[in-house]
Design a protein around this motif. Structure first.
Motif, PDB file in Angstrom:
ATOM      1  N   PRO A 163       0.812  -1.441  -0.095  1.00  0.00           N
ATOM      2  CA  PRO A 163       0.172   0.171  -0.107  1.00  0.00           C
ATOM      3  C   PRO A 163       0.902   1.322   0.024  1.00  0.00           C
ATOM      4  O   PRO A 163       0.605   2.148  -0.809  1.00  0.00           O
ATOM      5  N   ALA A 164       1.907   1.248   0.675  1.00  0.00           N
ATOM      6  CA  ALA A 164       2.922   2.537   0.874  1.00  0.00           C
ATOM      7  C   ALA A 164       3.343   2.951  -0.341  1.00  0.00           C
ATOM      8  O   ALA A 164       3.889   3.801  -0.913  1.00  0.00           O
ATOM      9  N   ALA A 165       3.839   1.567  -1.469  1.00  0.00           N
ATOM     10  CA  ALA A 165       4.620   1.697  -2.460  1.00  0.00           C
ATOM     11  C   ALA A 165       3.656   2.313  -3.433  1.00  0.00           C
ATOM     12  O   ALA A 165       3.894   3.044  -4.551  1.00  0.00           O
ATOM     13  N   TYR A 166       2.373   1.795  -3.609  1.00  0.00           N
ATOM     14  CA  TYR A 166       1.523   2.178  -4.651  1.00  0.00           C
ATOM     15  C   TYR A 166       1.012   3.364  -4.229  1.00  0.00           C
ATOM     16  O   TYR A 166       0.887   4.311  -5.283  1.00  0.00           O
ATOM     17  N   ALA A 167       0.940   4.015  -2.915  1.00  0.00           N
ATOM     18  CA  ALA A 167       0.572   5.448  -2.712  1.00  0.00           C
ATOM     19  C   ALA A 167       1.754   6.485  -3.232  1.00  0.00           C
ATOM     20  O   ALA A 167       1.343   7.562  -3.878  1.00  0.00           O
ATOM     21  N   ARG A 170       1.315   6.348  -6.950  1.00  0.00           N
ATOM     22  CA  ARG A 170      -0.021   6.856  -7.503  1.00  0.00           C
ATOM     23  C   ARG A 170       0.038   8.128  -7.327  1.00  0.00           C
ATOM     24  O   ARG A 170      -0.193   9.251  -8.210  1.00  0.00           O
ATOM     25  N   TRP A 171       0.698   8.979  -6.418  1.00  0.00           N
ATOM     26  CA  TRP A 171       0.411  10.181  -6.059  1.00  0.00           C
ATOM     27  C   TRP A 171       1.794  11.007  -5.732  1.00  0.00           C
ATOM     28  O   TRP A 171       1.784  12.170  -5.688  1.00  0.00           O
ATOM     29  N   GLY A 172       3.002  10.182  -5.861  1.00  0.00           N
ATOM     30  CA  GLY A 172       4.069  10.898  -5.382  1.00  0.00           C
ATOM     31  C   GLY A 172       4.223  11.259  -3.723  1.00  0.00           C
ATOM     32  O   GLY A 172       3.477  10.821  -3.164  1.00  0.00           O
ATOM     33  N   GLY A 173       4.745  12.169  -3.537  1.00  0.00           N
ATOM     34  CA  GLY A 173       4.990  12.677  -2.076  1.00  0.00           C
ATOM     35  C   GLY A 173       4.028  13.765  -1.699  1.00  0.00           C
ATOM     36  O   GLY A 173       4.017  14.016  -0.511  1.00  0.00           O
ATOM     37  N   SER A 174       2.877  14.129  -2.721  1.00  0.00           N
ATOM     38  CA  SER A 174       2.184  14.987  -2.331  1.00  0.00           C
ATOM     39  C   SER A 174       0.985  14.369  -1.409  1.00  0.00           C
ATOM     40  O   SER A 174       0.231  14.890  -0.791  1.00  0.00           O
ATOM     41  N   GLY A 175       0.733  13.052  -1.529  1.00  0.00           N
ATOM     42  CA  GLY A 175      -0.196  12.408  -1.072  1.00  0.00           C
ATOM     43  C   GLY A 175      -1.412  12.425  -1.988  1.00  0.00           C
ATOM     44  O   GLY A 175      -1.455  12.981  -3.074  1.00  0.00           O
TER      45      GLY A 175
END
Length: 311
Positions: A163-167, A170-175
Motif C-alpha cells: 500500500p505504501a509503495a502504491y501510494a 500513484r500520488w508521489g510525495g504530495s499524497g
C-alpha cells in the motif's frame, strides 16, 4: 501447452460447484466471480483453474450466439490476481497494476447452449521478480478450453505493490488528491457499439472522425464493481472494443484478438480521448489509443471477427 505444461500429464479434476472467494479476485459482487477452482501441477509454476460462464451475463454478451470474448478477458484478469494471492502469498490489500494483456480466441469458441460453460484454464506463472520475500512482478500465460477443445490463449504482465509503495507511485510525495466528478458525457448511440442500454456505452460524443471522449460512469455496477481512484483497466478494454465496433461499423462484431499496453493511470475526472485507426492491410483490425493531457494512457490493437448470425 503453456510454460512447459505437458499434454500427457493427468488432467486434474476441477470443481465447478461454487466460486472462489471474491476477495481473492478483487470483486465485491459474488455474481461477478467466474473462477471456481485451482489445482497445482506437478511442474513448478503451472496450475489448472476452473471457471464457469453464465449463459446470459448482464454486460458481457454477444449478439452472435457465442460467448463474449470479454468474459474470457475478465476471467484471465481474475486468474492473474487469484494465483498471486493464493499461490505466491501476495497479501490481500496489496494493489495490482497490469502492464500488458493479450487475448486471442480460436474459431472454436462455442455457441451458448443449454447450460453454463465450464472453462478449463492451464496457466504458467513466469518472470517472477521479488522485493524481499514478496512477489513484485510476474507474467502469466494461459491456454483455455471447453470440453477439451481450445477456445483461446492469453498472456499478461503485472506488478504488485505494498500500500505504501502504491501510494508513492500513484500520488508521489504530495499524497492522495481529492478526486472530482468523473467525466461522463452523453453516450453515442448504443446500437453503434452493440449495446442495448445507453448507460452501458463508454464512448461520449465523437469530436473528430473515430475520436471519442472516454465516458467514465463510476456508478456502473460491472465496470465499477468497487470504487477506484483511476479508470479501471476493464473499462479501458471495453472502450477498445466499442471503439473498434464503431470505427469498423460492426456493432455486433465479436473480438478475435485484443491486446493492450497500459502506460500510466487514467484519471476519472479529466477528459480522455479514445482514438481509433484502421490497419490498411487488415480490414477487421484497428489500432487504438487512450490519451489524457496529451499523454498515452493505453495503446493496443483489436481484431474483430465478421459478425455472424445466430443459428
Amino acid at each position: 501447452m503453456a510454460g512447459g505444461l505437458h499434454a500427457d500429464e493427468a488432467r486434474p479434476v476441477l470443481g465447478f460447484e461454487s466460486t472462489v472467494s471474491r476477495r481473492f479476485v478483487h470483486r465485491r459482487a459474488v455474481a461477478e466471480v467466474f473462477l471456481t477452482d485451482c489445482v497445482a501441477s506437478n511442474t513448478p509454476d503451472n496450475f489448472t483453474l476452473g471457471a464457469q460462464w453464465p449463459r446470459l451475463h448482464s454486460y458481457y454478451r454477444s449478439h452472435t450466439g457465442r460467448y463474449d470474448t470479454m468474459l474470457l478477458v475478465e476471467t484471465l484478469r481474475q486468474a492473474t490476481i487469484y494465483l498471486a494471492h493464493t499461490r505466491y502469498r501476495v497479501p490481500l490489500g496489496h494493489p495490482f497494476v497490469m502492464h500488458t494483456l493479450r487475448v486471442d480466441t480460436t474459431a472454436h469458441t462455442p455457441t451458448i447452449g443449454d447450460r453454463p460453460a465450464e472453462v478449463t484454464i492451464d496457466a504458467h506463472v513466469g518472470d517472477q521478480i521479488y522485493r524481499g520475500n514478496t512477489l513484485a512482478r510476474f507474467s502469466v500465460t494461459y491456454v483455455c478450453s471447453i470440453d477439451g477443445i481450445e477456445i483461446g490463449r492469453g498472456v499478461g504482465t503485472a506488478s504488485v505493490f505494498t500500500p505504501a509503495a502504491y501510494a508513492q507511485l500513484r500520488w508521489g510525495g504530495s499524497g492522495p488528491r481529492l478526486i472530482g466528478t468523473p467525466v461522463c458525457p452523453a453516450p453515442i448511440a448504443a446500437e453503434h457499439v452493440g449495446q442495448s442500454r445507453p448507460e452501458d456505452v463508454v464512448l461520449g460524443g465523437e469530436h473528430a472522425p473515430n475520436r471519442w471522449t472516454l465516458r467514465v460512469d463510476d456508478t456502473h455496477p460491472i465496470l465499477f464493481d468497487h470504487p477506484s481512484d483511476h479508470v479501471p483497466g476493464m473499462l479501458v478494454l471495453e472502450a477498445f472494443r466499442q471503439g473498434a465496433r464503431a470505427a469498423l461499423a460492426q456493432p455486433c462484431g465479436d473480438i478475435e484478438t485484443i491486446e493492450v499496453t497500459y502506460h500510466r493511470f487514467a484519471e476519472n475526472d479529466a477528459n480522455a480521448t479514445v482514438s481509433v485507426e484502421a490497419e490498411p492491410d487488415s480490414p477487421c483490425t484497428v489500432r487504438i489509443s487512450v490519451e489524457q493531457w496529451g499523454q498515452h494512457i493505453a495503446s493496443g490493437r483489436v481484431r474483430l471477427l465478421p459478425a455472424r448470425i445466430r443459428q
